[in-house]
Structure formats: C-alpha cells, structure tokens
Design a protein around this motif. Structure first.
Motif, PDB file in Angstrom:
ATOM      1  N   SER A  26       0.826  -1.209   0.000  1.00 44.79           N
ATOM      2  CA  SER A  26       0.000   0.000   0.000  1.00 44.79           C
ATOM      3  C   SER A  26       0.859   1.257   0.000  1.00 44.79           C
ATOM      4  CB  SER A  26      -0.934  -0.007   1.213  1.00 44.79           C
ATOM      5  OG  SER A  26      -0.194  -0.032   2.426  1.00 44.79           O
ATOM      6  N   VAL A  77      -2.074   7.785   5.982  1.00 47.19           N
ATOM      7  CA  VAL A  77      -3.525   7.759   5.764  1.00 47.19           C
ATOM      8  C   VAL A  77      -3.859   6.971   4.502  1.00 47.19           C
ATOM      9  CG1 VAL A  77      -5.553   9.179   5.256  1.00 47.19           C
ATOM     10  CG2 VAL A  77      -3.920   9.918   7.002  1.00 47.19           C
ATOM     11  N   VAL A 110      -5.899   3.346   4.330  1.00 49.25           N
ATOM     12  CA  VAL A 110      -7.120   3.130   3.545  1.00 49.25           C
ATOM     13  C   VAL A 110      -6.937   1.970   2.573  1.00 49.25           C
ATOM     14  CG1 VAL A 110      -8.679   4.153   1.849  1.00 49.25           C
ATOM     15  CG2 VAL A 110      -7.872   5.523   3.780  1.00 49.25           C
ATOM     16  N   SER A 133      -6.684  -1.351   4.394  1.00 47.44           N
ATOM     17  CA  SER A 133      -7.987  -1.808   4.884  1.00 47.44           C
ATOM     18  C   SER A 133      -8.812  -2.405   3.747  1.00 47.44           C
ATOM     19  CB  SER A 133      -8.740  -0.640   5.520  1.00 47.44           C
ATOM     20  OG  SER A 133      -8.018  -0.115   6.614  1.00 47.44           O
ATOM     21  N   LEU A 134      -8.824  -1.731   2.597  1.00 52.01           N
ATOM     22  CA  LEU A 134      -9.604  -2.231   1.465  1.00 52.01           C
ATOM     23  C   LEU A 134      -9.064  -3.567   0.969  1.00 52.01           C
ATOM     24  CD1 LEU A 134     -10.193   1.054  -0.577  1.00 52.01           C
ATOM     25  CD2 LEU A 134     -11.749  -0.084   1.004  1.00 52.01           C
TER      26      LEU A 134
END
Length: 643
Positions: free
Chosen positions: A80, A399, A403, A406-407
């Motif tokens: 990520s 941040v 995100v 998490s996705l």
C-alpha cells in the motif's frame, strides 16, 4: 529539492512474500490443490538442508496463525505504501520541475505554477491508455540527457564555487555535522533520505535487463552523475546559503537554464510514467492473488506483455495527485510524505529478507541477523527522522496506506469467506446423479463451462440450478481457475483435465493455473480448453489401444481385449461428440452471489462483510467481465452466501 530525488519507485515486497509462501509455507496465500505442491514452477535450486533456525521459524509460523496474519498485513502495508508512491511521485516530480519557472519569473503567482503542474499531470494520466511502447524509445535519450546535464552542471559548480567540496567525502564531516547540529541535524535525515530513493528501483528493472547491464549503468553513469550533481549543489550552497530552498535551478548557469528546464520537465514525465506503470503492475499482481478488487486490465502492447493499463486506478491516481498538488503546493511538504513512504517500504523489505535468508536460502541465522542490523540501523535512523516530520506532510502516506491496506485486507477476507462457503456447501456428484432420474433431467446440445472455486464435487450454485431447472448441456466442464503464488506457470502445467462421473456421461473437470504475472487471454482460453480436453480423450484412447495391441501380440484375445476395444470405440466417439457439441455452441455458467454475514455475527464483521465488502463487490468488475465471458452466452445463478 532536486529533481533526481523523485525518479524512482520502490517495490518487491509481494515478490518476496510469494517466495516465502511457496518455499517456507509461512504465508496465508497458499494453493488450494495438493498437486500444486509438485508443479515444476515450485522447484527451487537452493539448499534443501534445513537449519535449526529455519525449522524453529517455520514451526512458529505454522503453530501460530496470528503470526501469518501479521506477516500478510506487513506485506500489504509495504504494498500500500508503494501504491501511495504512485500518488506522491508524479505530484512531487512535476511540481518541483515547474517551480523552476519562478526562478526566471519571481513575480509569477503560485497559483499559476500549480495550474501548470496540474495541466501536465492531467496530460500524463490522459495518455496512459496509449501505453509506453509508442514513445518508450524516447525514455532512454531523455534520461541520458538529464544525467549528463546534472553531472555537467555539478562539475561546473564545483570548480566555480568551491573545489574543496571533495573533502566532504571524509566521515569526519558527518560526525562534526551531527556534533554541532544535534537534534536539528538528525531531523535533516528526513530530507537526506530522498537522495537514496532511486537505489531500490534498480531491482524492479531486473525483469527487463540483466544484472550486468544494471550494474554497468548504475556504476558507470547514474551514480557518478548523482554524486557530481549533489557535490556541485553543495559547492554552490557553500557560497550562496540564502538560496537553500531553490538551490538546484539557481545553480544552473543562465546560458543553459532553458534547455535544462525542458529536459528536467521531460525527465519528470518519464519518472512519473515509471511509478504509474509500476502501480498498475503491483495492483494487477494483488488482484491475481485475491488481494485487490476486480478491475479492468488493458494490455497496451502485443509484444511486451508487462505493459498494462488499469482505467479505474489511473483516474483515481490522477485525482489524488491533483489533490496533493493543490492541497500541499509545497515540494518540501510532499517530500516529507514521500520520504516516509519510501523508507517504510525499505524497512518492510529488510524484515522480509531476514526470513528469506534464514528459511528460504537456509543460511546461518548470524548472516540474516547481520543483514538486518546493518541495513535496519540505517533505515531506522531515516525512519525516525521522517517520523519527526509527521505533522509536516508525513501523515499523508500513512492515511493513504491505511485506507488501501484496509480495502485490500477486507477484500481478501471476504473472498476467503466466500470460497470457504462454497467448499463447505458443495454437493457430491453421486448425489446429483442419483437425483437425475427422479427429476428427469434433460440434456441439450452444446458445451457448458461451469466456473467455481470448487476442485472436487459439484459447486452449490450448479446444484441449485439443476434442482430448479432440470436441464443442462450435453457436455459439462467444471472449470476452476487458480492463482498460484509463483510469477509464471509453464504452459505444460497450466491445464489439468480429468473425467468425473461414469464414462457414459461426458463430465469433465479442468483446473487452470496462472501465476500472478501471467496474462489471461480470455479469447484464446476457450480454444485451448477444448484442445486440452480433446488431447485428454485421445491420450486415453491411445493408451487403451496400446494395451489391446500388446495383448493381441501375445495371443491373449480374450474378453478383456474385446472390452478394451469397445472402450476405445467409446473414447473415439467422445472426441467426435466433443467436436459436435462445440459446433452446437458454448455457454458459460457462473454464480451471481450475494455475500452477507450471519445474523449471529458481531457488529464489526457485519460492517466489514455487509457494508465494506458489499460496496467493493458491487462496484468492482463482475466475474464474467473479468473472465471475458460474452453476455449473450452467459448464465448467472443467483445465490445468497451467509458467512
């Protein structure tokens, strides 16, 4: 902030994790079929002798599933962060290049500079669908011209301003620097780390170039050019300390400012293209391993299979890049965010390398520990300095990565729950066949491909279809597509065909295996599948004929020989029946599932499955579109899965 800092991108965490999964069995991304353990693509040329340390580490991960979950989360964190770099690198590269305009036009308002940077970024992302193969031949000349420019300017500044700058190579000066500056000097490491962010990009090129060519290019041109550029900038700053914020462009002589500015802008476009393409590649690999929602992947080149384009990701990256440029407006703030993202990926890579060295390569734990101590100390120093600038832009990659992490985690979790439900609720073939005469099931001409994740038995959605609509096609092929934890699967190992059910019923199962870097050609898949089944039938026919001939040569023309001839005749008829069914038409059956949590589930699970996973599933590409199934030949069977 110099331009050469941003022409790189990190990566490799997913490749290291897949290596751990298939050699050390410490990951969660395991193959669901036992035969995958013996694929030739799993073979390793490394040492097969287990060390005491490797056994202890593997036993720990096998006994504690939570440790495997944490390992996957760490890998997804690094991935990520790389995706976050796909946002920061184009924004920083283009904005830092365009800011050179203010050197010659100091009265130009900042809004115009930001607007120009946004126009360039929109152009870069708008041209992604064309692919890089049409303009890729310009990349090397642009980068070579860029490296020659910065090295030439560096040499000029060294002799023009301070020839003694070479003394800075001595370690004494860095010691003296920290001694005098203290905490402020330590905090400056957060900016210094940007000077080293290009090193890890070399390993991403190993898939396209040999190790020798990368070493020659780096040691012969890239590294000397960067060292000369930084020395020249340091020499200029030693005499012009007020120009600290814009030292790169102010150190360029006026006579060559415009050519350098143009080349710098073009170089930022090349650097942006590199990280955007890398982001597409990483997301494609994550999607293949069920760690990212289904997205449309377009291959932009017929010759170079690695060049892909993902429309949804492209436009999301563009919007976020524009938001970063408009929101931050400052390369220093964006640099703080970029530095934290890069150093986090480096730390994750170092931690994974400890496991690779000790469990895959099976080296002594001292060597693995030494590797972590040397590289980890340097990276932790930079990481600590970057954290000090968390409030000055460093929060942004955290941040974004939170995100994206998490996705990816929720999509992977929901997909696993869906597949587990199918496996738990599959129907035995014997049970379905026993119900056939009772329900008076009719057979219609043609071939039906039934897609599911079930590798044995009958998928629940087909049983649901058969009990409510007692008719199916003349030839049924249950297709299971598996994504293995290897980059590529050899063609010889891709299709695994077997016959299921009694010989008089043409029922087949085909397990199709892909690596996470393999290209799935939906148009050629149908033809290849029929060819493989035909070869399977002919191979059975040939083996039976060999047995008959052998028995005839020995004078054993018995009842068994006549039975085998009869079976050969049946096999030949099966091949003809397959060809006739293919001409009659082919349809595709796939489940249209709605995954919801059980009523007894906790609130968190209901939110994850019903809200987040449901939203991602509804807004991602349909399975039929991902598989390239024509809508005119599609049969969707609706089912509700309570997990």
């Amino acid at each position: 902030m110099t331009m050469e800092k941003s022409l790189s991108f990190p990566g490799g965490t997913f490749a290291l994790y897949s290596l751990l999964c298939r050699h050390s069995r410490m990951g969660l991304l395991k193959s669901s079929h036992l035969e995958d353990e013996f694929l030739t693509c799993y073979d390793s040329n490394g040492s097969t002798k287990e060390t005491r340390t490797s056994l202890v580490i593997k036993e720990f991960f096998n006994e504690h599933r939570s440790s495997r979950v944490v390992l996957l989360l760490v890998v997804l964190l690094g991935t990520s962060m790389v995706i976050g770099d796909g946002i920061l690198t184009p924004a920083m590269s283009v904005l830092s290049a365009v800011y050179g305009i203010q050197i010659k036009a100091p009265d130009l308002h900042e809004n115009y500079t930001v607007a120009i940077a946004c126009v360039i970024l929109v152009g870069v992302f708008a041209l992604q669908h064309c692919g890089t193969h049409r303009i890729g031949f310009l990349f090397s000349p642009i980068l070579i011209a860029w490296l020659l420019c910065i090295s030439g300017v560096g040499i000029y500044n060294i002799f023009q301003w301070n020839p003694d700058v070479f003394k800075a190579i001595s370690p004494y000066y860095i010691y003296n620097f920290f001694k005098k500056t203290g905490t402020a000097g330590w905090s400056s490491l957060g900016g210094i780390v940007l000077c080293a962010t290009g090193a890890e990009a070399m390993f991403a090129d190993l898939g396209h170039f040999s190790e020798l060519s990368v070493r020659i290019a780096f040691t012969g041109l890239v590294y000397p050019s960067l060292v000369l550029a930084y020395m020249g900038e340091a020499a200029y700053l030693s005499k012009n300390r007020r120009d600290l914020q814009s030292s790169f462009y102010k150190a360029v002589p006026d006579a060559i400012f415009l050519p350098v500015f143009i080349i710098a802008t073009l170089a930022t476009v090349v650097g942006s293209q590199a990280i955007i393409s890398a982001t597409f590649s990483i997301i494609s690999q994550c999607r293949a391993l069920s760690c990212f929602p289904r997205v449309k992947i377009v291959h932009t080149s017929n010759n170079i299979h690695g060049q892909i384009y993902i429309p949804e990701v492209n436009w999301v990256l563009m919007i976020l890049c524009l938001a970063v440029v408009v929101g931050f407006r400052d390369t220093a703030t964006i640099g703080n965010a970029y530095g934290l993202a890069v150093i986090t990926v480096m730390l994750v890579t170092t931690l994974l390398m400890f496991l690779i060295i000790s469990t895959v390569w099976k080296k002594h734990v001292f060597l693995a520990f030494l590797f972590v101590v040397i590289f980890g100390f340097v990276e932790l120093s930079y990481f600590n300095a970057c954290l000090a600038k968390l409030h000055k832009g460093g929060w942004f990659p955290l941040v974004v990565s939170a995100v994206v992490l998490s996705l990816m985690s929720i999509w992977h979790y929901g997909t696993l729950k869906k597949q587990a439900f199918e496996l738990e609720n599959k129907v035995s073939l014997d049970c379905l066949l026993r119900l056939g005469p009772c329900m008076e099931i009719e057979r219609v001409p043609g071939v039906c491909l039934v897609y599911s994740h079930v590798t044995s038995g009958v998928p629940p959605m087909f049983a649901h279809f058969a009990t409510n609509f007692p008719a199916f096609h003349q030839i049924l092929i249950f297709v299971t597509i598996q994504s293995l934890i290897v980059p590529k699967v050899p063609i010889s190992d891709r299709f695994h065909v077997s016959r299921i059910g009694p010989p008089q019923l043409p029922l087949f199962r085909c397990i199709v295996r892909y690596g996470y870097k393999d290209i799935r050609d939906s148009y050629a898949f149908e033809t290849q599948l029929i060819e493989k089944i035909s070869e399977f039938l002919k191979r059975d026919l040939s083996s039976e004929q060999m047995v008959v001939i052998e028995q005839s040569l020995h004078g054993a023309k018995t009842r068994r020989s006549r039975e085998l001839r009869f079976q050969c005749q049946e096999a030949s008829e099966d091949v003809n029946e397959l060809m006739e069914a293919e001409e009659a038409g082919m349809v595709y059956m796939i489940g249209h599932t709605c995954v919801i949590s059980n009523k007894a589930s906790c609130i968190l699970k209901k939110f994850v499955i019903n809200v987040v996973y449901g939203f991602l599933r509804r807004n991602s590409r349909s399975p039929a579109a991902s598989l390239g199934i024509p809508l005119t030949a599609l049969i969707e069977v609706g089912r509700v899965y309570r997990v």
